[in-house]
Design a protein around this motif. Structure first.
Motif, PDB file in Angstrom:
ATOM      1  N   LEU A  93     -47.351  89.953 -42.582  1.00 50.15           N
ATOM      2  CA  LEU A  93     -48.561  90.984 -42.848  1.00 50.15           C
ATOM      3  C   LEU A  93     -49.593  90.433 -43.323  1.00 50.15           C
ATOM      4  CD1 LEU A  93     -48.980  93.891 -42.633  1.00 50.15           C
ATOM      5  CD2 LEU A  93     -48.031  94.176 -44.707  1.00 50.15           C
ATOM      6  N   LEU A  94     -49.457  89.469 -44.231  1.00 48.55           N
ATOM      7  CA  LEU A  94     -50.736  89.089 -45.020  1.00 48.55           C
ATOM      8  C   LEU A  94     -51.482  88.206 -44.126  1.00 48.55           C
ATOM      9  CD1 LEU A  94     -49.119  88.616 -48.541  1.00 48.55           C
ATOM     10  CD2 LEU A  94     -51.070  90.116 -47.886  1.00 48.55           C
ATOM     11  N   PRO A  95     -52.970  88.042 -44.228  1.00 51.36           N
ATOM     12  CA  PRO A  95     -53.781  87.272 -43.531  1.00 51.36           C
ATOM     13  C   PRO A  95     -53.184  85.939 -43.619  1.00 51.36           C
ATOM     14  CG  PRO A  95     -54.956  88.755 -44.838  1.00 51.36           C
ATOM     15  CD  PRO A  95     -53.655  89.015 -45.124  1.00 51.36           C
ATOM     16  N   ALA A 128     -49.506  89.003 -54.247  1.00 57.26           N
ATOM     17  CA  ALA A 128     -48.106  89.471 -53.557  1.00 57.26           C
ATOM     18  C   ALA A 128     -47.232  89.450 -54.866  1.00 57.26           C
ATOM     19  CB  ALA A 128     -47.299  88.748 -52.643  1.00 57.26           C
ATOM     20  N   CYS A 129     -46.292  90.457 -55.047  1.00 62.29           N
ATOM     21  CA  CYS A 129     -45.307  90.523 -56.248  1.00 62.29           C
ATOM     22  C   CYS A 129     -44.213  91.320 -55.451  1.00 62.29           C
ATOM     23  CB  CYS A 129     -46.248  91.195 -57.249  1.00 62.29           C
ATOM     24  SG  CYS A 129     -46.247  93.042 -57.327  1.00 62.29           S
ATOM     25  N   GLY A 130     -43.219  91.427 -56.798  1.00 62.23           N
ATOM     26  CA  GLY A 130     -41.832  92.266 -56.369  1.00 62.23           C
ATOM     27  C   GLY A 130     -40.736  91.235 -57.025  1.00 62.23           C
ATOM     28  N   PRO A 186     -40.711  92.639 -49.113  1.00 63.01           N
ATOM     29  CA  PRO A 186     -40.074  91.351 -49.316  1.00 63.01           C
ATOM     30  C   PRO A 186     -40.983  90.221 -48.573  1.00 63.01           C
ATOM     31  CG  PRO A 186     -38.663  93.327 -48.583  1.00 63.01           C
ATOM     32  CD  PRO A 186     -40.166  93.550 -48.697  1.00 63.01           C
ATOM     33  N   PRO A 187     -40.610  89.081 -49.018  1.00 57.99           N
ATOM     34  CA  PRO A 187     -41.486  88.093 -48.565  1.00 57.99           C
ATOM     35  C   PRO A 187     -41.637  87.807 -47.149  1.00 57.99           C
ATOM     36  CG  PRO A 187     -39.625  87.248 -49.748  1.00 57.99           C
ATOM     37  CD  PRO A 187     -39.791  88.464 -49.847  1.00 57.99           C
ATOM     38  N   MET A 200     -34.567  86.246 -48.759  1.00 62.63           N
ATOM     39  CA  MET A 200     -33.701  87.346 -49.385  1.00 62.63           C
ATOM     40  C   MET A 200     -32.358  87.353 -48.336  1.00 62.63           C
ATOM     41  SD  MET A 200     -36.345  89.923 -50.711  1.00 62.63           S
ATOM     42  CE  MET A 200     -35.101  91.037 -51.567  1.00 62.63           C
ATOM     43  N   VAL A 201     -31.320  88.206 -48.945  1.00 60.36           N
ATOM     44  CA  VAL A 201     -30.099  88.143 -48.300  1.00 60.36           C
ATOM     45  C   VAL A 201     -30.020  89.697 -48.104  1.00 60.36           C
ATOM     46  CG1 VAL A 201     -29.073  86.026 -48.662  1.00 60.36           C
ATOM     47  CG2 VAL A 201     -28.843  87.673 -50.622  1.00 60.36           C
ATOM     48  N   GLY A 202     -29.260  89.913 -47.138  1.00 61.54           N
ATOM     49  CA  GLY A 202     -28.833  91.319 -46.702  1.00 61.54           C
ATOM     50  C   GLY A 202     -27.645  92.030 -47.590  1.00 61.54           C
TER      51      GLY A 202
END
Ligand SMILES: Cc1cc2nc3c(=O)[nH]c(=O)nc-3n(C[C@H](O)[C@H](O)[C@H](O)COP(=O)(O)OP(=O)(O)OC[C@H]3O[C@@H](n4cnc5c(N)ncnc54)[C@H](O)[C@@H]3O)c2cc1C
Length: 327
Positions: A167-169, A299-301, A160-161, A183-185
């Motif tokens: 995490l991403l550099p 990144a994807c998803g 998730p974004p 995103m929502v829970g």
């Protein structure tokens, strides 16, 4: 061969790995003990619950073609549920799902779609990628305990974004865009009953309650175990209570379900709550996948498009096509 690390073995990560495996050396890292991410199935001694994805729909020809052999092999099947819409306890519409607009599930549990894709893939389970560093041979992935997870030319995140943003550099050119995507829970309430409840439906979309969905899990094809219900709280209620004590959440959702059904489920044989911190996202209008050709990061998803299984597939296949032309 180009070395590609994929972070996350949900549908996006697995589809991407599946599509690239013949052309690159692909390694998938997954923090959980199983694959499939939000398309999960939980097994208890007596019950079986799909506690994330409930069903999926195929609107595009590409996704339909992908599903065809899986349907032929019995890995995916139609769920022809008796479906209702409820407003509080009252039924406001009902219809039988059928082949005219198929609602699919994986068989015998939702997680089996991911398991099917595992063939010939190098997937490292129980391995959380905690850091991405550099060496003179490319990107270096490190675990939470500082173990070296290998060096790679490309790193692709399918998490998730909010987590990808951490995490991403910082050199990833799309990082500012990712950090804006929210995103929502969603809380899932898993209820196992010793005696079945007689219900005139198998899947219910609920309005005007803290609950948005109830399904009879074993009405899906190929399920085993005792009678159980899978309940989802609304995203709005879940977000407002995302840090609450789980026992309080469980109590409230069990009471809310009892009120809706007119049947007390607060003393169910099995009753537990699962918190999906990053469950869903509304339709997005950005790119279907994010690629930094200079840094060799991507990144994807589903979150690139919408919180749906087909969106995860579309994002991953479009990224696979793009990477296929770059490696
Ligand atoms: C409650 C709920 C109900 C849903 N209902 C439906 C539905 O009915 N129909 C529908 O079409 N869609 C539904 N969805 C959405 C659907 O589940 C998703 O669209 C789809 O599963 C997304 O797949 P993904 O691979 O993009 O992400 P995910 O499945 O989230 O995969 C990401 C993976 O990354 C792993 N990961 C995270 N961080 C790390 C790390 N640092 N290192 C290693 N691994 C990591 C995670 O463990 C996870 O396995 C639902 C989702 C939820 C939560």
């Amino acid at each position: 061969m180009t070395r590609i690390a994929i972070i996350g073995a949900g549908l996006s990560g697995l589809v991407l790995a599946h599509r690239l495996k013949a052309r690159a050396s692909v390694t998938v890292f997954e923090k959980s003990r199983g694959v499939s991410g939000r398309m999960s199935t939980r097994y208890t001694e007596r019950y079986q619950f799909d506690h994330g994805t409930q069903f999926f729909i195929a609107r595009t020809n590409t996704f339909r073609s992908f599903l065809q052999p899986l349907i032929a092999q019995g890995v995916v099947a139609r769920w022809d549920a008796a479906f209702v819409e409820l407003n509080r306890g009252e039924t406001i519409s009902k219809r039988q799902w059928d082949e005219n607009f198929p609602h699919y599930v994986a068989v015998p549990g939702m997680s089996h779609l991911g398991k099917y894709l595992l063939t010939d893939l190098d997937v490292r389970l129980r391995t959380r990628v905690a850091e991405i560093g550099t060496t003179d041979r490319g990107w270096l992935l490190l675990s939470a305990t500082g173990d070296r997870l290998g060096e790679y030319d490309w790193v692709v995140s399918t998490v998730p974004p909010a987590q990808a943003g951490e995490l991403l550099p910082t050199s990833f050119c799309h990082l500012p865009s990712l950090k804006k995507i929210k995103m929502v829970g969603c809380y899932a309430l898993l209820l196992g009953m010793q005696s079945p409840i007689q219900l005139p439906w198998q899947a219910a979309l609920v309005q005007d309650a803290d609950i948005s969905w109830i399904s009879v899990n074993r009405s899906k094809p190929g399920r085993s175990g005792g009678f159980c219900l899978l309940v989802h709280a609304t995203n709005a209620w879940s977000e407002n209570h995302i840090e609450d004590d789980v026992d309080e959440v469980k109590k409230h959702l069990a009471q809310e379900t009892s009120d809706l059904l007119g049947h007390d489920v607060t003393n169910a044989d099995y009753c537990t709550v699962h918190r999906w911190r990053y469950a869903n996202i509304e339709k997005q209008d950005g790119p279907v996948a994010y690629v930094d050709e200079e840094r060799l990061l991507a990144a994807c998803g589903d979150w690139c498009i919408q919180g749906r299984v087909e969106a995860a597939f579309t994002s991953a296949t479009s990224l696979a096509d793009r990477l296929g032309s770059l490696i």
